[in-house]
Design an enzyme around this catalytic site. Structure first.
Site, PDB file in Angstrom:
ATOM      1  N   ALA B 127      14.897 -26.180  88.204  1.00 20.56           N
ATOM      2  CA  ALA B 127      15.392 -25.196  88.225  1.00 20.56           C
ATOM      3  C   ALA B 127      16.707 -25.834  86.862  1.00 20.56           C
ATOM      4  O   ALA B 127      17.926 -26.459  87.462  1.00 20.56           O
ATOM      5  CB  ALA B 127      15.753 -24.357  89.087  1.00 20.56           C
ATOM      6  N   THR B 129      16.675 -23.333  83.613  1.00 15.41           N
ATOM      7  CA  THR B 129      17.850 -21.932  82.824  1.00 15.41           C
ATOM      8  C   THR B 129      18.656 -21.130  84.069  1.00 15.41           C
ATOM      9  O   THR B 129      18.277 -20.344  85.403  1.00 15.41           O
ATOM     10  CB  THR B 129      16.221 -21.115  82.779  1.00 15.41           C
ATOM     11  OG1 THR B 129      15.509 -22.212  82.127  1.00 15.41           O
ATOM     12  CG2 THR B 129      16.510 -20.169  81.714  1.00 15.41           C
ATOM     13  N   GLU B 130      19.299 -20.275  83.726  1.00 14.77           N
ATOM     14  CA  GLU B 130      20.622 -19.222  83.709  1.00 14.77           C
ATOM     15  C   GLU B 130      20.486 -17.951  82.816  1.00 14.77           C
ATOM     16  O   GLU B 130      19.776 -18.289  81.686  1.00 14.77           O
ATOM     17  CB  GLU B 130      21.663 -19.840  84.510  1.00 14.77           C
ATOM     18  CG  GLU B 130      22.028 -20.962  85.637  1.00 14.77           C
ATOM     19  CD  GLU B 130      22.971 -21.870  85.517  1.00 14.77           C
ATOM     20  OE1 GLU B 130      23.859 -21.183  84.897  1.00 14.77           O
ATOM     21  OE2 GLU B 130      23.025 -22.729  86.562  1.00 14.77           O
ATOM     22  N   GLY B 134      20.033 -20.212  78.169  1.00 14.27           N
ATOM     23  CA  GLY B 134      18.290 -20.968  78.212  1.00 14.27           C
ATOM     24  C   GLY B 134      18.129 -21.818  77.066  1.00 14.27           C
ATOM     25  O   GLY B 134      18.344 -22.930  77.385  1.00 14.27           O
ATOM     26  N   GLN B 340      -9.059  -8.624  69.289  1.00 14.91           N
ATOM     27  CA  GLN B 340      -9.379  -8.036  67.222  1.00 14.91           C
ATOM     28  C   GLN B 340     -11.171  -8.081  67.876  1.00 14.91           C
ATOM     29  O   GLN B 340     -11.870  -6.616  67.743  1.00 14.91           O
ATOM     30  CB  GLN B 340      -9.093  -8.530  66.493  1.00 14.91           C
ATOM     31  CG  GLN B 340      -9.103  -7.652  64.561  1.00 14.91           C
ATOM     32  CD  GLN B 340      -8.582  -6.731  65.298  1.00 14.91           C
ATOM     33  OE1 GLN B 340      -7.297  -5.929  65.694  1.00 14.91           O
ATOM     34  NE2 GLN B 340      -9.164  -5.776  64.347  1.00 14.91           N
ATOM     35  N   GLU B 367       9.611 -23.376  78.705  1.00 12.95           N
ATOM     36  CA  GLU B 367      10.073 -25.009  77.675  1.00 12.95           C
ATOM     37  C   GLU B 367      10.461 -25.450  77.216  1.00 12.95           C
ATOM     38  O   GLU B 367      10.285 -26.094  76.095  1.00 12.95           O
ATOM     39  CB  GLU B 367       8.829 -25.617  78.583  1.00 12.95           C
ATOM     40  CG  GLU B 367       8.365 -26.009  79.714  1.00 12.95           C
ATOM     41  CD  GLU B 367       7.887 -26.453  80.840  1.00 12.95           C
ATOM     42  OE1 GLU B 367       7.662 -27.878  79.921  1.00 12.95           O
ATOM     43  OE2 GLU B 367       6.671 -26.250  81.520  1.00 12.95           O
TER      44      GLU B 367
END
Lengths: 261, 390
Positions: B127, B129-130, B134, B340, B367
């Protein structure tokens, strides 16, 4: 608890064809696999070993290359493996095969249970399990879909028969044959795969089992497969076209007119 | 391309392929549709000894058997990702969560936490990221204040992979706000600690089998012994963790791309238009040839950096970033081309390639975004050039 699981290397039946002239299976180029029903027997054995402690030994009778299914069983978690292989064993019917397997179980000593699949997918005889029990003079429970209880002295198992379920209690030692209802076989583990490459698998021949020549292989087999043929598929299907009312009437009339009851 | 992997690495590959076939393929569309975490599949992986392949033997794992653990994780993640990028990341994120303990944890912390992670009894999550931190990880606002023998955590973490499913969380928090990135520290927080709760579960574009959640800390008190390394070392621990885990994202990208290529090649061999198989048209052939070449090149980079890591290379952040950038860009391109080639069918949920395209996108983002990766590569290059000039 010492459990022996008797397994068989079989051709992948999805791929098998029959040589009609010689009446034998064409095995060239067909991948060999561990008989799927034996996987359920193996899983059942390992499940109870994991709970009660003890060992699971897999055995098979076959040519040297049958060792591959023993290694596969070890990769899934079997503790030991023994290969019964000897030129003298060639051509054995179910009686001679089970007699040889039973001798190997006797040689191991102190075995509590022999487990095997309900049948092999190639021969489909479902005789080997019961015949091992007969040869050892042990009780047997065939077509086991669920093992309710197991301890050092006895087993309680559900036997799935047509239209019902028999709950059978037996003393040990015992032979049971296992249905696919019993469990979901586990996958190999990484440790199991590594062990399966390193494990030494003893090979026992006729002399190791102290079996006379006339009790093994072709000479020890009271039965012979006289011929194998693919049955001719007789198709009497009819295809009709029309609206549903017409088709329903046609179907009802033909069912009433037929001998189907 | 045959990389002549060791027997042991091949075991991992075979086992993951079997798990993919028997357990992932039958349910991947359902997991995607229902946003459902593949708990039962992770259990099968644990029973097959796959959860400890990057953890040393002394802590219950088997990393030594595979010559380290980075290649092992790469091979496993790639193989699982061919079938489902969401299931694969749910597995691989455990390594990301465990990495801070593995890299910088004390002997006691390793002994306490790694064996249960190696056996798969516990899952882990990382943990960092907030909402406002980022790419700029130095702006982490979650605070950890020392109080006697404890730290007290307050703040909210966002988009945490394996959130709500993991039992062990490695959390980056601020212990000295005046020092920015140098004031960050890393902690271990166990599920069930009073003051630690989960927020909302995110509804994502792709990798929907994986769980992505908010972690909320409200006066969450943890033992001071749960500090990883020292106060102020959190940013360093995070960067070392990400350098080591990025090949995992790259492997996920290679797997997703390979899965899409396989689907496209198969479809092109079966689809008939203008009276012939569409893989007889040069327009399709050149697309497939480029896709196959790109996937192979991406794989070479990922295997290359994984082997560097397993060889105890001291520095590999540049190579790790390169593998992540290249493989994830390839995954996006190859999955788009696969859609495609399948045309209208490719756009439909009945076929798996639209999911692969959605799954691929995240590999360019998480990441460390690919823009951040390019900055990492450029700054390493500039440093190397300067060093040569001296």
């Amino acid at each position: 608890m010492r459990i022996v699981v008797a397994v068989k290397q079989v051709p992948d039946t999805a791929e098998v064809r029959i040589d009609e002239e010689r009446g034998t299976l064409i095995r060239e180029g067909i991948p060999s696999i561990l008989n799927p029903f034996d996987e359920y027997a193996l899983e059942e054995a390992m499940k109870w070993r994991d709970e009660l402690g003890g060992t699971v030994t897999v055995i098979t009778m076959g040519p040297p290359q049958a060792e591959a299914v023993l290694r596969e069983a070890v990769s899934m978690g079997a503790d030991e493996a023994v290969l019964l292989s000897d030129r003298a064993f060639a051509g054995a019917d179910t009686w001679a095969t089970s007699h040889t397997l039973a001798k190997a179980v006797e040689k191991m000593g102190d075995v509590d249970i022999v487990m095997t699949g309900k049948q092999a997918i190639d021969g489909d005889t479902a005789q080997t399990g019961p015949s091992i029990a007969a040869s050892l003079d042990w009780p047997q429970i065939t077509f086991v879909g669920f093992v309710q209880e197991l301890n050092q002295d006895s087993i309680v198992a559900e036997r799935y028969v047509e239209g019902g379920c028999e709950v059978i209690r037996s003393s040990l030692p015992v032979v049971i044959t296992v249905l696919k209802d019993a469990n979901i076989p586990r996958l190999p583990s990484l440790r199991g795969k590594m062990k399966s490459r390193k494990i030494e698998i003893p090979v026992w021949g006729r002399e190791d089992l102290e079996l006379p020549e006339d009790e093994v292989g072709l000479d020890g087999s009271p039965t012979r497969v006289v011929s194998i043929t693919t049955p001719e598929i007789i198709s009497n299907g009819e295809i009709h076209h029309g609206d549903s009312e017409y088709l329903a009437k046609l179907l009802v009339d033909s069912l009433l007119g037929s001998e189907v009851t | 391309m045959n990389y002549y992997l060791s027997e042991e690495l091949n075991d991992i590959k075979e086992l993951c392929a079997e798990i993919a076939l028997k357990y992932i393929l039958p349910v991947r569309a359902e997991l995607d549709e229902e946003n459902r975490f593949p708990r039962e599949i992770i259990k099968v992986m644990a029973d097959s000894d796959l959860c400890g392949i990057y953890i040393p033997e002394e802590f219950g794992g088997s990393a030594e058997m595979f010559g380290g653990g980075s290649m092992a994780l790469t091979v496993a993640t790639e193989e699982l990702s061919k079938a489902c990028g969401g299931v694969a990341v749910s597995y691989a994120a455990n390594a990301l969560g465990a990495m801070p303990i593995l890299i910088s944890g004390s002997e006691e912390q390793k002994k306490k936490y790694l064996p249960d992670l190696a056996s798969g009894k516990h899952l882990a999550a990382f943990a960092l990221t907030e909402s406002e931190a980022g790419s700029d990880a130095g702006r982490v606002k979650t605070k950890a204040v020392k109080d006697g023998d404890s730290y007290v955590l307050n703040g909210t973490k966002q988009w945490i992979t394996n959130g709500g499913e993991a039992q062990i969380y490695t959390v980056i928090a601020q212990t000295d706000p005046s020092r920015g990135a140098r004031g960050l520290s890393a902690f271990i927080v166990e599920e069930g600690t009073p003051g630690f709760s989960y927020g909302k579960k995110e509804d994502k574009m792709g990798i929907r089998a994986s769980s992505t959640m908010e972690l909320i800390f409200e006066d969450c008190r943890i033992p001071a012994s749960n500090l990883i390394a020292r106060e102020g070392h959190g940013f360093l621990v995070a960067m070392k963790t990400l350098n080591k885990s990025r090949p995992g994202v790259a492997a996920q990208a290679v797997g997703i791309a390979q899965g899409a290529l396989d689907e496209a090649a198969k479809y092109a061999s079966e689809r008939v238009q203008f009276g012939q198989r569409i893989d007889s048209f040069q327009g399709i052939q050149f697309m497939l040839a480029d896709m196959a070449t790109q996937v192979e090149a991406a794989r070479a980079l990922v295997y290359g950096v994984s082997k560097m890591i397993d060889s105890d290379a001291r520095k590999y952040e540049k190579e790790s970033a390169m593998a992540k950038v290249f493989a994830s860009d390839v995954a996006m391109k190859v999955t788009t081309d696969a859609v495609q080639i399948l045309g209208g069918y490719g756009y439909m949920k009945e076929y798996p390639v639209e999911k692969m395209m959605r799954d691929a996108k995240i590999t360019q983002i998480y990441e460390g975004t690919n823009q951040i990766q390019r900055s990492v590569i450029a700054s390493a290059l500039i440093k190397e050039t300067a060093a040569r000039g001296k």
